[in-house]
Design an enzyme around this catalytic site. Structure first.
Site: not given
Length: 337
Positions: A55, A292, A50, A208, A153, A217, A178, A28
Site C-alpha cells: 500500500y 465516516q 489491516d 463490503p 487473501s 451516493k 481476505q 488519498q
C-alpha cells in the site's frame, strides 16, 4: 462500541469492524487526516487494523505506525501482507519466495514499529513458488515470534485446502482468508466459504460496500460525485468501474425502503448483510474523514432477520455477481514486477 468475533478456529478475537488503509493512507488523504481517522476508529472501539507492505509502496504502514504511536500494543490487533512488488520492485521484491517473505516481514515490522504482527497474510497465491517453500518461511516467522497467526487473501477453495494441510503439518495456524465480498460481489459463497467453514478458516472481507456503490451516493443517470472513489486516480476508479452501471445503481436505490424500515443507512444495512454470513469474522472499512466511521461502526451488533436478508438478495439478484469461477481470476499466473 464494536463487537468482537473469533478469527478462524483459534482463540484470537478481532473487532468485526476492522480499519483498513489500502487507498487512504499516503495516497488519498494527507497524513494528518489519516492519523485523525485512526484515532477516531480507536475512540469508537475498533482495535483491529489491516494494512499491507504494497500500500503506497510501504508508506501506508509508516502512517499507520505514526497513528498508533503511544497505544498499548497488547490491546491492538495489527495485520499486514506480503506478495505484491515493493521498494524498487526488483526481481526478488515480489512473490512468496522465502527470500521475499523474510525480507518483507522484517521491513514491515520496522515500518510498523512493532516486534510482531498478529496476522501475516499472503496477499495472493504465488504460482511461481512451491507452496512448501512459502509455508516453511511462514512457519519460521511464527516460531521466531514475528507473527502470531497466518492468513491469506483471495485464495481459491483448492488453494486454501492445500495451504491448510501444509500449515497443519508444520504446526502453525492458517486461520483467515481476505476476499472481496459484498451484496453485489458474492463469488466466494459457492466454494470458498464452505471449504473455509470446514477447515476452520474465517473471512476478513474487503470492499463490503462495493467501493462505495452500496452507500447509495452514486445515482443512475447522474455524474459521479467529485472527490469520490470513482474519480480517484490512485486505483480506486479501476475497481469501481464494474459497478457503475445504471442497472446496478437503480437496484441499490431500491434498497432504501428496506434500510429505512430497519432504521439503518444503506451503508449500515450493507455491512450488516456481510456480517450476517457466519463465516465472516470481520469486514474491513476505510475512511478519508473521521466522521465516516461514526456511521459505519453502527453496523456492528446489528442482526438482520432472514426475511430482511432475503429481500436484499431479491432486489440485487439481477445484478449481483455470484459465479464461483470468478475466484480463479484473483491471483496473477506470473509475478508482477
Amino acid at each position: 462500541m464494536v463487537n468482537y468475533r473469533y478469527l478462524g478456529n483459534s482463540g484470537f478475537k478481532i473487532s468485526e469492524i476492522t480499519y483498513g488503509n489500502w487507498l487512504t493512507h499516503a495516497s488519498q488523504v494527507a497524513n494528518d487526516a489519516a492519523i485523525a481517522t485512526v484515532h477516531k476508529a480507536l475512540d469508537l472501539g475498533i482495535t483491529t487494523f489491516d494494512t499491507a507492505d504494497t500500500y503506497a509502496n510501504t508508506a501506508a504502514e509508516e502512517v499507520l505506525a505514526e497513528a498508533l504511536k503511544g497505544q498499548r500494543r497488547e490491546s491492538l490487533e495489527i495485520f499486514t501482507k506480503v506478495y505484491f512488488p515493493t521498494g524498487p520492485k526488483g526481481t526478488n521484491d515480489t512473490g512468496l519466495s522465502r527470500k521475499h517473505i523474510l525480507d518483507s516481514i522484517n521491513g514491515s515490522l520496522r515500518r510498523l514499529d512493532v516486534d510482531h504482527v498478529d496476522l501475516y497474510q499472503a496477499h495472493r497465491f504465488d504460482h511461481e513458488t512451491p507452496l512448501e517453500e512459502t509455508f516453511q518461511a511462514f512457519a519460521d516467522i511464527v516460531r521466531q515470534g514475528k507473527a502470531l497467526y497466518i492468513g491469506v487473501s483471495e485464495w481459491t477453495a483448492e488453494q486454501l485446502r492445500e495451504g491448510h494441510a501444509l500449515a497443519s503439518q508444520l504446526g502453525i495456524q492458517l486461520i483467515s482468508n481476505q476476499p472481496q465480498y459484498s451484496a453485489l460481489w458474492r463469488v466466494i459463497e459457492g466454494r470458498v466459504v464452505p471449504t473455509s467453514a470446514e477447515l476452520g478458516i474465517s473471512q476478513i472481507v474487503w470492499s463490503p460496500l462495493a467501493q462505495g456503490i452500496l452507500t447509495g451516493k452514486y445515482l443512475p443517470g447522474q455524474p459521479v460525485p467529485e472527490g469520490s472513489r470513482a474519480t480517484d486516480e490512485h486505483g480506486g476508479s479501476e475497481f469501481i468501474k464494474r459497478f457503475l452501471r445504471d442497472d446496478v445503481l437503480e437496484a441499490v436505490q431500491r434498497l432504501r425502503p428496506i434500510a429505512d424500515e430497519a432504521g439503518l443507512t444503506l451503508a449500515q444495512l450493507s455491512l450488516a448483510w456481510v456480517l450476517h454470513n457466519p463465516n465472516v469474522a470481520a469486514t474491513i472499512v476505510g475512511a478519508s474523514r473521521p466522521e465516516q466511521l461514526e456511521d459505519t461502526v453502527k453496523a456492528s451488533g446489528v442482526v438482520l432477520d432472514d426475511e430482511v436478508v432475503a429481500r436484499i438478495d431479491e432486489v440485487l439478484a439481477p445484478v449481483a455477481v455470484t459465479d464461483p469461477e470468478r475466484t480463479y481470476e484473483s491471483s496473477p499466473t506470473t509475478r508482477l514486477v
